[in-house]
Design an enzyme around this catalytic site. Structure first.
Site, PDB file in Angstrom:
ATOM      1  N   ARG A 138       0.843  -1.187   0.000  1.00  0.00           N
ATOM      2  CA  ARG A 138       0.000   0.000   0.000  1.00  0.00           C
ATOM      3  C   ARG A 138       0.889   1.251   0.000  1.00  0.00           C
ATOM      4  O   ARG A 138       2.073   1.194   0.355  1.00  0.00           O
ATOM      5  CB  ARG A 138      -0.898   0.039   1.232  1.00  0.00           C
ATOM      6  CG  ARG A 138      -1.786  -1.180   1.438  1.00  0.00           C
ATOM      7  CD  ARG A 138      -2.546  -1.025   2.755  1.00  0.00           C
ATOM      8  NE  ARG A 138      -3.477  -2.116   3.011  1.00  0.00           N
ATOM      9  CZ  ARG A 138      -3.226  -3.180   3.765  1.00  0.00           C
ATOM     10  NH1 ARG A 138      -2.023  -3.297   4.331  1.00  0.00           N
ATOM     11  NH2 ARG A 138      -4.135  -4.113   3.966  1.00  0.00           N
ATOM     12  N   LYS A 160      -1.678  -2.153   7.981  1.00  0.00           N
ATOM     13  CA  LYS A 160      -2.786  -1.549   8.714  1.00  0.00           C
ATOM     14  C   LYS A 160      -2.858  -2.125  10.121  1.00  0.00           C
ATOM     15  O   LYS A 160      -2.618  -3.311  10.326  1.00  0.00           O
ATOM     16  CB  LYS A 160      -4.106  -1.811   7.986  1.00  0.00           C
ATOM     17  CG  LYS A 160      -4.332  -0.921   6.768  1.00  0.00           C
ATOM     18  CD  LYS A 160      -5.720  -1.127   6.217  1.00  0.00           C
ATOM     19  CE  LYS A 160      -6.006  -0.172   5.066  1.00  0.00           C
ATOM     20  NZ  LYS A 160      -7.379  -0.353   4.535  1.00  0.00           N
ATOM     21  N   HIS A 217      -3.050   2.516  -6.306  1.00  0.00           N
ATOM     22  CA  HIS A 217      -3.536   1.331  -5.590  1.00  0.00           C
ATOM     23  C   HIS A 217      -3.896   0.210  -6.556  1.00  0.00           C
ATOM     24  O   HIS A 217      -3.923  -0.966  -6.172  1.00  0.00           O
ATOM     25  CB  HIS A 217      -4.749   1.692  -4.743  1.00  0.00           C
ATOM     26  CG  HIS A 217      -5.035   0.705  -3.659  1.00  0.00           C
ATOM     27  ND1 HIS A 217      -4.228   0.550  -2.546  1.00  0.00           N
ATOM     28  CD2 HIS A 217      -6.039  -0.196  -3.514  1.00  0.00           C
ATOM     29  CE1 HIS A 217      -4.729  -0.391  -1.767  1.00  0.00           C
ATOM     30  NE2 HIS A 217      -5.818  -0.866  -2.325  1.00  0.00           N
ATOM     31  N   ARG A 220      -1.422  -2.612  -6.699  1.00  0.00           N
ATOM     32  CA  ARG A 220      -1.622  -3.641  -5.670  1.00  0.00           C
ATOM     33  C   ARG A 220      -2.701  -4.628  -6.130  1.00  0.00           C
ATOM     34  O   ARG A 220      -2.588  -5.832  -5.907  1.00  0.00           O
ATOM     35  CB  ARG A 220      -2.009  -2.961  -4.359  1.00  0.00           C
ATOM     36  CG  ARG A 220      -2.345  -3.902  -3.196  1.00  0.00           C
ATOM     37  CD  ARG A 220      -2.520  -3.058  -1.933  1.00  0.00           C
ATOM     38  NE  ARG A 220      -3.297  -3.717  -0.903  1.00  0.00           N
ATOM     39  CZ  ARG A 220      -2.792  -4.499   0.049  1.00  0.00           C
ATOM     40  NH1 ARG A 220      -1.501  -4.741   0.079  1.00  0.00           N
ATOM     41  NH2 ARG A 220      -3.569  -5.031   0.973  1.00  0.00           N
ATOM     42  N   HIS A 243      -4.370  -8.718   4.809  1.00  0.00           N
ATOM     43  CA  HIS A 243      -5.775  -8.486   5.144  1.00  0.00           C
ATOM     44  C   HIS A 243      -6.132  -9.183   6.445  1.00  0.00           C
ATOM     45  O   HIS A 243      -5.777 -10.349   6.657  1.00  0.00           O
ATOM     46  CB  HIS A 243      -6.686  -9.031   4.037  1.00  0.00           C
ATOM     47  CG  HIS A 243      -6.690  -8.197   2.803  1.00  0.00           C
ATOM     48  ND1 HIS A 243      -7.047  -8.681   1.565  1.00  0.00           N
ATOM     49  CD2 HIS A 243      -6.371  -6.884   2.598  1.00  0.00           C
ATOM     50  CE1 HIS A 243      -6.955  -7.732   0.660  1.00  0.00           C
ATOM     51  NE2 HIS A 243      -6.544  -6.631   1.263  1.00  0.00           N
ATOM     52  N   TYR A 252     -10.515 -10.115  -4.957  1.00  0.00           N
ATOM     53  CA  TYR A 252      -9.593 -10.432  -6.043  1.00  0.00           C
ATOM     54  C   TYR A 252      -9.972 -11.711  -6.788  1.00  0.00           C
ATOM     55  O   TYR A 252      -9.322 -12.076  -7.766  1.00  0.00           O
ATOM     56  CB  TYR A 252      -8.161 -10.507  -5.502  1.00  0.00           C
ATOM     57  CG  TYR A 252      -7.749  -9.195  -4.885  1.00  0.00           C
ATOM     58  CD1 TYR A 252      -7.497  -8.084  -5.685  1.00  0.00           C
ATOM     59  CD2 TYR A 252      -7.673  -9.042  -3.509  1.00  0.00           C
ATOM     60  CE1 TYR A 252      -7.161  -6.866  -5.129  1.00  0.00           C
ATOM     61  CE2 TYR A 252      -7.339  -7.822  -2.938  1.00  0.00           C
ATOM     62  CZ  TYR A 252      -7.081  -6.739  -3.763  1.00  0.00           C
ATOM     63  OH  TYR A 252      -6.762  -5.526  -3.215  1.00  0.00           O
TER      64      TYR A 252
END
Length: 296
Positions: A138, A160, A217, A220, A243, A252
């Site tokens: 990211r 994250k 993005h 990615r 994630h 995806y």
């Protein structure tokens, strides 16, 4: 009840159970919220009503993901207020949870990637693209990358929620790493952090990809969709992307049915379907023939 609040105390409270990036996010929206309330003559968040919360959420952003982030931040703020006996009500509770729709993946077309690489005039531009394209990083992860995060075979990525993951280094990246001076991969004297801001990374990638094209993005997304197309392993993609939930990774798989085709094709054929098709087509021909006769 005394209506007082101290956002420094709130920050200290957050820091006891959240990681730094999460604290930063919660404090950002807390400051925006109290500043916005002051513009409508409300001195304390404890004096706000549910309709003020609704107005602020709408004011803060249009995207469902932004609205959800804002609501979550305000839930935390009022939880602190309740725990510290500054308020006994939370106007956020009457605001329904905001669902973020799962969208389709937006992988960068290969011709756009080639155009972006052709525009690169600095090695740092190439490194930035490769980190997104071959490691799935990211913008926020690229911005804060340090040479100490690399070893011979993998990258240490702080994602994250400040969760750490490790991504293997692709052969396209290995020779580039050798030319990075020790320190921040993308240093900046303009910022107190000493490195690029995530917004600067996003803007640079968008500039390289070109106007009117998917943003950085999407690189990615290209990484994730290509990995899934190669492996059909959703757990593997989840781990590489960092994630927290597999439901986020499932984006995806949308638009890519190659891994599903064998299962569908394995369903047995039925003669009655073919027979019904033949009868229906014959009926259509007869109706068309009658229509043509009447027309003549």
């Amino acid at each position: 009840m005394e209506h007082v609040y101290n956002l420094d105390s709130y920050k200290n409270w957050l820091s006891t159970f959240l990681m730094p990036n999460s604290v930063k996010n919660r404090m950002y929206y807390a400051h925006r919220y109290v500043n916005w309330l002051s513009t409508i003559d409300i001195e304390s968040p404890w004096d706000a009503q549910h309709y003020h919360v609704s107005q602020f959420i709408i004011h803060a952003g249009k995207a469902p993901s932004t609205k959800k982030n804002v609501r979550d931040a305000l839930v935390t703020l009022y939880k602190w207020g309740h725990n510290t006996e500054q308020t006994d009500v939370s106007p956020v509770k009457s605001i329904p949870k905001i669902r973020v729709p799962i969208s389709m993946p937006r992988p960068t077309p290969f011709e756009f990637i080639d155009d972006a690489l052709a525009r690169c005039r600095r090695l740092s531009d190439v490194i930035m693209i490769v980190l997104a394209l071959y490691a799935g990083l990211r913008a926020v992860e690229i911005a804060s990358l340090h040479t100490s995060d690399f070893d011979d075979e993998q990258i240490r990525v702080q994602g994250k929620g400040d969760k750490v993951r490790y991504v293997p280094i692709h052969d396209m990246l290995k020779p580039l790493i050798l030319h990075i001076p020790n320190g921040w991969v993308f240093p900046s004297d303009k910022n107190p952090t000493g490195h690029y801001l995530p917004a600067s990374v996003s803007q640079r990638l968008s500039d390289l990809l070109g106007p009117g094209r998917p943003g950085g993005h999407s690189l990615r997304h290209r990484f994730a969709t290509d990995i899934f197309a190669e492996t059909h392993n959703l757990i593997l993609v989840q781990e590489l992307l960092g994630h927290a939930s597999i439901s986020t990774t499932r984006i995806y798989t949308r638009g890519n049915t190659e891994h599903l085709a064998p299962a569908v094709q394995a369903l047995p054929s039925r003669d009655t379907v073919s027979q019904a098709t033949t009868r229906a087509l014959e009926e259509m021909r007869q109706q068309q023939k009658q229509h043509d006769t009447r027309s003549n």
